[in-house]
Design an enzyme around this catalytic site. Sequence first.
Site, short mmCIF file in Angstrom:
data_model
loop_
_atom_site.label_atom_id
_atom_site.label_comp_id
_atom_site.label_asym_id
_atom_site.label_seq_id
_atom_site.Cartn_x
_atom_site.Cartn_y
_atom_site.Cartn_z
N ASN A 28 -5.04 3.27 4.37
CA ASN A 28 -4.41 2.09 3.77
C ASN A 28 -3.40 1.49 4.71
OD1 ASN A 28 -2.62 4.54 2.88
ND2 ASN A 28 -1.31 2.76 2.58
N CYS A 29 -3.14 0.19 4.53
CA CYS A 29 -1.99 -0.45 5.14
C CYS A 29 -1.02 -0.78 4.00
CB CYS A 29 -2.39 -1.69 5.94
SG CYS A 29 -3.15 -2.99 4.97
N MET A 30 -0.11 -1.71 4.20
CA MET A 30 0.90 -1.97 3.19
C MET A 30 0.30 -2.49 1.89
SD MET A 30 3.78 -1.06 4.43
CE MET A 30 5.00 -1.86 3.38
#
Length: 474
Positions: A28-30
Amino acid sequence: MAKEISSELLNTILTRVGGPGNIASCGNCMTRLRLGVHDSSLVDPNIKTLEGVKGVILTSDQVQVVFGPGKAHRAAKAMSELLGEAPVQDAAEIAAQNKRQLKAKQTSGVQQFLAKFATIFTPLIPGFIAAGLLLGIATLIATVMHVPADAQGTLPDALNFMKVFSKGLFTFLVILVGYNAAQAFGGTGVNGAIIAALFLLGYNPAATTGYYAGFHDFFGLPIDPRGNIIGVLIAAWACARIEGMVRRFMPDDLDMLLTSLITLLITATLAYLIIMPLGGWLFEGMSWLFMHLNSNPFGCAVLAGLFLIAVVFGVHQGFIPVYLALMDSQGFNSLFPILSMAGAGQVGAALALYWRAQPHSALRSQVRGAIIPGLLGVGEPLIYGVTLPRMKPFVTACLGGAAGGLFIGLIAWWGLPMGLNSAFGPSGLVALPLMTSAQGILPAMAVYAGGILVAWVCGFIFTTLFGCRNVNLD
């Protein structure tokens, strides 16, 4: 777990991306759950219609499902647990069956390379934001209360305590980047961290600061460890490649003993002879380019106007090395507030759509649900739920962002360049206390606020005039 990322939703997503056997990686990213896939033809693009999913970005080897900040991390963790429990088909068999099709659909090498930055820098972003906020708040308090730099007492001590996190982060940042980069490129993280530390050591025995490496040249050749982040990224990539080649020929019994040893010796030699000078030249060139773009109002407008498109394609993380280079060369990140104008233009566009929509329409409901995150710098709900599906408002939002970038560029051209006090941080209104300039924090905050206001107003006007014609406003 929040309703939007229930196990039922994640199971549905897993089914629509081809099942657990089609998943190569999960992260995941933000704001996004990132699923690496072996065969993109098995992915159902209608994932974006699921309730709780704010948008979907598809590439040849990755599915990015937009959930929003906080939720993306929980979704990735829960998805990893589901993958661990699910019966997995032979991934190699799937890949072999579809290899030719994947090659035909494969995205450009540049896009794939930029996607690596999400893996390298996303784990660092919460630290950037926290350290930047603490530094910004401390600087704002010191400015408003006129606290001298050499003052003594409880308040100055508290302010210095709040600032120490930023100093610690940026002093040893290259080691964190080296570790993550080596892993992202397929190597061992600690090898990348050790190579990155070579860029941090001092090579001048007469220096009074830093930690002396013990030698000032490399077998008679001068050492110039400039271009920290750029050089570290190149060195980490080389380290991972060299490690892979060494491991290919290393007997299993000697792997743990000799693979890292040989890798470090070869990579360090390349770093001193080639990578450090090359990184320095690239660092200077990149800094020169973006500093001149930042000082050119029209360059600022172009950068701000195109940034939403970079977000849509998921390559906006590629700007982070530029942020770090600007921090080294300018002392602040002058590019970040310019790019933040893109989100502000989208807020203006969304408000125009809300104004033109019918009182009880679904569009008004969508805008109400996405406008607060948009004001606080989280743009994906507005992008994928409001503007991009209608296209014309997305274009006028980009124009509004360009107007905000033009405003900041004009102010810099007239003698007041400003920027973020950290390499990365929140955008929107939350970023106000993080702004800084040579003239102080308050003028920088005023310029940033002015840019946001210009982007809001222009995004609203452009969308009202041009973004609502032949657009579904129900």
